[in-house]
Design a protein around this motif. Structure first.
Motif, mmCIF file in Angstrom:
data_model
loop_
_atom_site.group_PDB
_atom_site.id
_atom_site.type_symbol
_atom_site.label_atom_id
_atom_site.label_comp_id
_atom_site.label_asym_id
_atom_site.label_seq_id
_atom_site.Cartn_x
_atom_site.Cartn_y
_atom_site.Cartn_z
ATOM 1 N N LYS A 219 80.146 74.661 -3.702
ATOM 2 C CA LYS A 219 78.540 74.627 -4.013
ATOM 3 C C LYS A 219 78.290 75.734 -4.835
ATOM 4 O O LYS A 219 78.541 76.899 -4.443
ATOM 5 C CB LYS A 219 77.874 74.470 -2.780
ATOM 6 N N ASN B 262 78.885 70.123 -14.287
ATOM 7 C CA ASN B 262 78.910 69.288 -12.919
ATOM 8 C C ASN B 262 79.860 68.513 -12.570
ATOM 9 O O ASN B 262 79.772 67.381 -11.879
ATOM 10 C CB ASN B 262 77.381 68.939 -12.604
ATOM 11 N N GLN B 263 81.197 68.478 -13.055
ATOM 12 C CA GLN B 263 82.341 67.649 -12.924
ATOM 13 C C GLN B 263 83.664 68.270 -13.152
ATOM 14 O O GLN B 263 83.297 69.487 -13.904
ATOM 15 C CB GLN B 263 82.057 66.563 -13.932
ATOM 16 N N LEU C 261 80.675 69.956 -5.847
ATOM 17 C CA LEU C 261 81.764 69.088 -6.295
ATOM 18 C C LEU C 261 82.784 69.012 -5.168
ATOM 19 O O LEU C 261 83.016 70.170 -4.418
ATOM 20 C CB LEU C 261 82.513 69.639 -7.412
ATOM 21 N N ASP D 5 74.556 79.419 -11.465
ATOM 22 C CA ASP D 5 75.369 78.839 -12.561
ATOM 23 C C ASP D 5 76.987 79.507 -12.650
ATOM 24 O O ASP D 5 76.892 80.628 -12.838
ATOM 25 C CB ASP D 5 74.566 78.685 -14.067
ATOM 26 N N HIS E 273 74.394 72.358 -7.458
ATOM 27 C CA HIS E 273 75.329 71.398 -7.535
ATOM 28 C C HIS E 273 76.459 71.645 -6.662
ATOM 29 O O HIS E 273 76.879 72.797 -6.574
ATOM 30 C CB HIS E 273 75.650 70.980 -8.880
ATOM 31 N N LEU F 86 79.474 74.699 -13.026
ATOM 32 C CA LEU F 86 78.489 73.864 -11.991
ATOM 33 C C LEU F 86 77.137 74.780 -12.075
ATOM 34 O O LEU F 86 77.327 75.821 -11.935
ATOM 35 C CB LEU F 86 79.270 74.154 -10.622
ATOM 36 N N GLU F 87 76.332 73.764 -12.263
ATOM 37 C CA GLU F 87 74.934 74.312 -12.186
ATOM 38 C C GLU F 87 74.329 74.584 -10.722
ATOM 39 O O GLU F 87 74.839 73.910 -9.842
ATOM 40 C CB GLU F 87 74.063 73.491 -12.917
#
Length: 229
Positions: free
Chosen positions: A215, A142-143, A175, A219, A173, A169-170
């Motif tokens: 988004k 998630n980063q 970014l 996963d 989540h 990215l789960e």
């Protein structure tokens, strides 16, 4: 706003003995004039290499060659004297410069899955270099994680005004995506994401020239190329 969705189904698919490869852009025997690269980004090959096989010694020059190993271990040997093993979760950057010869072999008993990425340099005929790091986004989800960049403070130094970042990215989540250059190219490795109300599945990529947000619909792992034109 300019946006283009590059579908996985539009990639070249080459299967020849020990190698199965999907080409985002024209490469080798597969040619499509619609897909010749994006800015300095010239190659994204999604390779599966059978056990005890690989790319024998061959030459390159004036190309930034980035390898991302997703599964297994690839063994590297080059004319600069490097002999390394690149494991899943590790990245290799070979700046070919004036010229280098190298091999990439799967010496294990299982298939290797890796991405091979070529980026045109903005400096010609420089001294060849080799760099390698471990940066598995699943360990820091998630980063965005910077892999290569034009500045010396990047984990690996790229001879081009571009950055390459990765993220795991789960589901659910988000970014931000804010280019520092002219355009974004987001390639989804696994899973499914949404950008600009477009669903982008594994093997797809989205090209766009504005700020946005990604988004995860499940996963997902992806690579973001922040590119000059």
């Amino acid at each position: 706003m300019n946006t283009y969705l590059h579908h996985s189904e539009d990639r070249g698919h080459v299967k020849a003995g020990w190698l199965e490869s999907k080409h985002s852009f024209s490469f080798g025997s597969w040619y499509n004039p619609k897909f010749m690269g994006v800015g300095p980004l010239r190659v994204i090959n999604d390779d599966i290499i059978a056990a005890h096989n690989g790319f024998g010694t061959h030459p390159h020059d004036n190309m930034e060659i980035l390898t991302c190993v997703l599964q297994g271990t690839i063994s590297h040997k080059d004319s600069m004297g490097n002999e390394r093993h690149i494991h899943a979760g590790e990245w290799q950057l070979m700046s070919a410069g004036t010229g280098v010869r190298h091999s990439e072999m799967n010496q294990g008993d299982e298939a290797v899955h890796m991405l091979q990425i070529w980026i045109h340099p903005n400096i010609q005929d420089a001294e060849p270099t080799y760099q390698q790091i471990e940066q598995d986004p699943k360990h820091s989800p998630n980063q965005w994680l910077l892999i290569v960049g034009p500045n010396e403070n990047a984990p690996m130094h790229l001879r081009q005004n571009a950055e390459v970042k990765t993220a795991y990215l789960e589901k659910g989540h988000e970014l931000p995506i804010e280019a520092t250059q002219k355009m974004n190219y987001v390639h989804v490795i696994t899973g499914q994401v949404m950008i600009d109300d477009k669903i982008i599945k594994a093997g797809d990529a989205l090209i766009f020239d504005h700020k946005s947000t990604v988004k995860a619909l499940e996963d997902s792992q992806m690579i973001w190329f922040d590119l000059a034109e």
